[in-house]
Motif scaffolding. Structure first.
Motif, PDB file in Angstrom:
ATOM      1  N   THR A  45       0.837  -1.199   0.000  1.00 37.40           N
ATOM      2  CA  THR A  45       0.000   0.000   0.000  1.00 37.40           C
ATOM      3  C   THR A  45       0.873   1.251   0.000  1.00 37.40           C
ATOM      4  OG1 THR A  45      -1.697  -1.214   1.201  1.00 37.40           O
ATOM      5  CG2 THR A  45      -1.854   1.165   1.231  1.00 37.40           C
ATOM      6  N   GLN A  50      -7.764   0.171  -0.510  1.00 41.11           N
ATOM      7  CA  GLN A  50      -7.960  -1.049   0.268  1.00 41.11           C
ATOM      8  C   GLN A  50      -9.135  -0.866   1.234  1.00 41.11           C
ATOM      9  OE1 GLN A  50      -4.410  -2.149   2.344  1.00 41.11           O
ATOM     10  NE2 GLN A  50      -5.121  -4.232   2.662  1.00 41.11           N
ATOM     11  N   ASP A  59      -5.926  -1.716  -4.942  1.00 44.58           N
ATOM     12  CA  ASP A  59      -5.313  -2.218  -3.718  1.00 44.58           C
ATOM     13  C   ASP A  59      -6.273  -3.212  -3.083  1.00 44.58           C
ATOM     14  OD1 ASP A  59      -3.841  -2.729  -1.524  1.00 44.58           O
ATOM     15  OD2 ASP A  59      -3.731  -0.658  -0.802  1.00 44.58           O
TER      16      ASP A  59
HETATM   17 MG    MG Z   1      -2.168  -2.694   2.145  1.00 45.56          MG
END
Ligand code: MG
Ligand code: ATP
Lengths: 177, 701
Positions: B513, B554, B634
């Motif tokens: 990330t 995410q 993500d």
């Molecule tokens: Mg991550």
């Protein structure tokens, strides 16, 4: 049907660029069956259909999804303008409760009861009583100046912009909203 | 500081941790010849010659840093531990040692050379924060804020003029009393009496009218100035980098934008003029008092001087009590906001009772502090009133005696007492204003602090526009850490061709990330660079970067509003067709069309009316609508079931055509159609495999 979305393209000028089928109002027919079911005929398909407004609040009479009873979508009717008279009537009566969204035409009174508000309103469904929570929680503003009022049962009502209401209604709005 | 070092002993108390985990006090002494390390009793633990010392460095272990000194033979020793000595203490000691060594090596020529290290900047910052505002600082703050009031200078001048007139009018009544008594009542002159009463009434009416004018002016300017300040603050808040917010609590800013702007609005629009006018008024009254009777006036002035000295002592205590109350309120507010945000977690873990108890504590602290403050000021008001009444009684005593002696007219005594109470009211008013003024200055300070914060990630001076992006990404020796000294990414090199589809895998916490956050330029790298189409991200116009690089986060964040609003978040002018098309691509249309309100359904605060998978699909649609050249996912499909994931995958596959795609996934089959899979481990790329299937086949996990 092309699979690449044309995201910068505009409305139906080039239907092939959307990956979904837009239904031209002039090509579809709606009828009511004896049992009151909505039937449609479009491009060789015919049968009972279910209809849903995709933008019931912001664009009530446009973008209506047409699907068979199993939920397989035929396509999306871009607008009810351009439908023949009978089809339009059949469709509107079916859409009346999709969703049930009364349009407030006038406010007879708003009374405060502890932390609830009791509204008596005239709507396109007739006079209704609704009970709402605190005012700051129940209104959502729309771009065109209309507001959506949500009551304690999560039922929504559409309140048109102030200038479309009569004087008495405006007085109540001025007092509480 | 440097010159002192050469001649005298410098000592630094430091704290370290013993092998048994105990805290130990130590003292680092720098003499002209050597560095001595002493224990708490003053016993010498270690001595190292000034010329033998090699370096003093700070080593971060990940859970606290050590200050370590080493000699030229390579022997080293830890002398302080950051959680005990404080990071700043460590830096200070290190700097002092380094200066001390440098000075010896380079001689006096180098003396005084500015060593602008991180620590010295920090210290300066520290000092500035802790010192009270000096007069000069106050003036600077006000003048910097003055440009908000500048557009309204004419109205402000007008209001000051009106205020001046008001002052003049307020001076009149006591004098009129004197005339009424001495010229009208006592000699029983009817005509003069009536005339004077008429005049008095006229003065009162004029006063009222002027007050109306003044208030109406300040209402008008005030609200405009405030909205202007709020707008600037909000613009700034939006433009600040992600990192700025990571270090702060957001509730804080809600209050800041609302209250601080409010706080200085008054200061700007009427505060300054009214302080000047009040001062002027107090002075003129004092002059009149002295003209009427200088002896009594002198007495009064000395009494006032004494009271002021007393007040001067009270002020700091009051301020500290006020600050303490403010802090407690702030914690309370923060606690409420945090708990309510996490209400599901609170309930799921059955923390209700515990949270109530915690709330009670915060609440009690806040209330207790409020009471402290109020108790302290409890006697202040009655005290002041008492002082006022006493001085009025004093005037009657001295004045009355003089009237009896025939040395003073009765009207003069009346006028004198009237002026005196006016004067004392003035003082009280000034006292109040000063208090408000101080509070406004604090607000002003906070506002300026915010407005002058440099965005860490800012547009380059000469940004390079990129109307079209092909999407070739080159990452060169990239290093980055959220905190200094702890690198999350180390020496990452990666070349992604335009239109390539790559997958990134790696353990949780590997830095996946982080890598894409850098790609989106939420942060700037500590070392190395990222280039898109040959342009360094730092050079690229931020608006173009954001337009062409789309990311599905995410953690999905939706805004309170309708589904259509959320999908069109990046392109507010998108047509319903485009919104529906994007929703279909993301496989969201199906569930949306089954909702009673379709695309007009409200998603609730942070999207809480929807399921995790639904939210995720909406956020995918949101990114797709943006039609980015570089698409970053993500773990975009982590919270949907396998079936939906497959459907989304299919849609994404179509969508990836012609775009550079970077997909992060835990489940390898998600990445089966990528051109290449890159494995990231502990901030490094350890593997780059050509084909996804090959990768899976080898069973690398
Ligand atoms: Mg991550
Ligand atoms: N805002 C932050 N401040 C400080 N440290 C952070 C921050 N965000 C992440 N980290 C740390 O950086 C490291 C890498 O985090 P990152 O989010 O990049 O991991 P990831 O590979 O995406 O993991 P996951 O698969 O769990 O999403 C972790 O050790 C994490 O604790």
């Amino acid at each position: 049907m092309s699979t690449i979305v044309n995201l910068s393209g505009t409305i139906a000028e080039d239907e092939g660029t959307h990956d979904w089928l837009s239904i031209n109002p002039s090509q579809i027919r709606f009828t009511k069956s004896e049992g009151g079911l909505l039937q449609a005929a479009w491009q060789g398909m015919r049968g009972t259909v279910t209809v849903r407004r995709l933008f019931p609040i912001t664009r009530g009479d446009s973008y209506i999804a047409i699907a068979d009873p199993e939920g397989n979508e035929w396509g999306i009717l871009l607008s009810n303008v351009g439908l023949d008279e009978l089809s339009r009537a059949a469709l509107s009566s079916e859409l009346r409760v999709s969703p049930y969204l009364p349009l407030i035409e006038g406010i007879s009174s708003i009374r405060r009861r502890f932390n609830h508000y009791v509204w008596v309103v005239d709507t396109d469904y007739g006079q209704l009583h609704m009970i709402t929570g605190p005012i700051y929680e129940i209104t959502t503003n729309l771009l065109n100046g209309s507001r959506v009022i949500t009551d304690l049962d999560d039922q929504k009502y559409l309140l048109p912009p102030d200038n479309e209401l009569d004087k008495l209604s405006r007085k109540w709005i001025g007092k509480f909203l | 500081m440097a010159s002192v070092l050469a001649t005298s002993r410098i000592s630094h108390p430091v704290k370290d941790i013993s092998e048994q985990g105990k805290l130990i006090d130590r003292m680092v002494i720098l003499t002209s010849k050597q560095l001595e390390l002493l224990d708490a009793e003053g016993n010498v633990l270690w001595i190292i010659g000034r010329r033998e010392l090699d370096k003093a460095r700070i080593l971060d272990t990940g859970s606290g840093a050590y200050l370590e000194i080493s000699d030229l033979r390579g022997e080293s020793r830890r002398i302080a531990f950051s959680p005990l000595s404080g990071m700043r203490g460590l830096y200070r000691c290190q700097r002092s040692i380094t200066d001390w060594v440098n000075e010896d090596l380079k001689g006096p020529a180098q003396r005084g050379a500015p060593i602008e290290s991180r620590s010295s900047a920090d210290e300066k910052w520290d000092e500035e924060k802790t010192k009270p505002l000096t007069l000069r600082q106050r003036i600077r703050i006000i003048s910097r804020l003055a440009h908000y009031a500048l557009p309204y200078r004419n109205q402000i001048l007008l209001s000051a003029g009106v205020l001046l007139l008001t002052v003049a009018l307020e001076m009149a009544p006591p004098y009129l009393f004197k005339e009424i008594i001495d010229g009208g009542v006592l000699p029983s002159s009817n005509s003069k009496f009536a005339g004077l009463i008429g005049l008095l009434l006229t003065v009162y009416i004029l006063q009222a009218l002027l007050a109306v004018v003044r208030t109406s002016i300040s209402i008008r300017i005030g609200s405009q100035v405030m909205s202007h300040i709020r707008k600037d603050m909000f613009d700034k808040l939006i433009s600040l980098s992600v990192r700025f917010y990571e270090r702060r609590k957001t509730v804080h800013f809600i209050g800041r934008v609302q209250n601080d702007a409010n706080g200085i609005q008054g200061l700007l629009t009427k505060g300054i003029t009214s302080i000047l006018v009040q001062l002027l008024m107090a002075c003129s009254i004092l002059v009149i008092l002295f003209i009427l009777d200088w002896q009594i006036s002198l007495l009064i002035v000395s009494a006032i001087a004494i009271s002021c000295t007393l007040l001067w002592r009270v002020f700091p205590v009051m301020r500290s009590l006020m600050n303490r109350k403010w802090n407690a309120d702030y914690w309370l507010q923060q606690y409420i906001s945090e708990t309510l945000h996490g209400i599901r977690v609170v309930k799921a873990f059955h923390r209700d009772e515990k949270e109530k108890e915690l709330f009670r504590e915060y609440n009690e602290t806040s209330v207790r502090r409020m009471m402290d403050q109020q108790r302290y000021t409890l006697w202040l008001k009655p005290g002041i009133s008492l002082a006022i009444s006493t001085s009025v009684a004093m005037v009657w005593f001295f004045g009355g005696r003089q009237v009896m002696n025939g040395a003073m007219s009765f009207g003069t005594v009346i006028a004198f007492t009237a002026y005196l109470s006016m004067f004392l009211e003035q003082l009280q008013g000034n006292f109040r204003i000063t208090k408000a003024f101080n509070a406004s200055l604090m607000s002003a300070d906070r506002i300026l602090e915010l407005l002058h914060t440099e965005a860490e990630v800012s547009e380059s001076k000469h940004p390079i526009a990129m109307p079209v992006m092909r999407g070739e990404i080159v990452v060169k020796s990239l290093a980055f850490g959220y905190e200094k000294g702890i690198n999350v990414l180390k020496d990452v090199n990666l070349h992604i061709r335009a239109g390539e589809k790559i997958g990134i895998v790696g353990r949780s916490g590997a830095g996946k990330t982080t890598l894409i956050h850098l790609l989106c330029r939420f942060y700037d790298p500590d070392a190395g660079s990222i280039e898109i189409d040959g342009v360094d991200l730092r050079q690229l116009a931020i608006s173009d970067l954001r337009r062409h690089v789309g990311i599905v986060f995410q953690e999905t964040y939706l805004f309170d509003g309708t589904i259509a609003d959320n999908i069109a978040f990046g392109c507010p002018e998108a047509s319903p067709e485009q919104i529906i098309a994007a929703a279909r691509q993301a496989n969201a249309h199906g569930f949306i069309s089954r909702l009673p309100y379709g695309y007009d359904t409200n998603v609730g605060e942070r999207g809480e009316h929807l399921s995790g998978g639904e939210k995720q699909r909406i956020s995918i649609a949101r990114t797709l609508l943006q039609n980015p050249s570089v698409l970053i996912l993500d773990e975009a499909t982590s919270s949907v079931d396998i079936e939906t994931e497959r459907e989304i995958q299919e849609a994404l596959e179509q969508l990836c055509k012609g775009r550079t795609t970077i997909a992060i996934a835990h489940r390898l089959h998600t990445l089966s159609n990528t051109d290449r899979i890159v494995q990231l481990d502990k901030g490094r790329i350890i593997d780059s495999t050509k084909s996804g299937y090959e990768y899976v086949g080898e069973g690398v996990r």
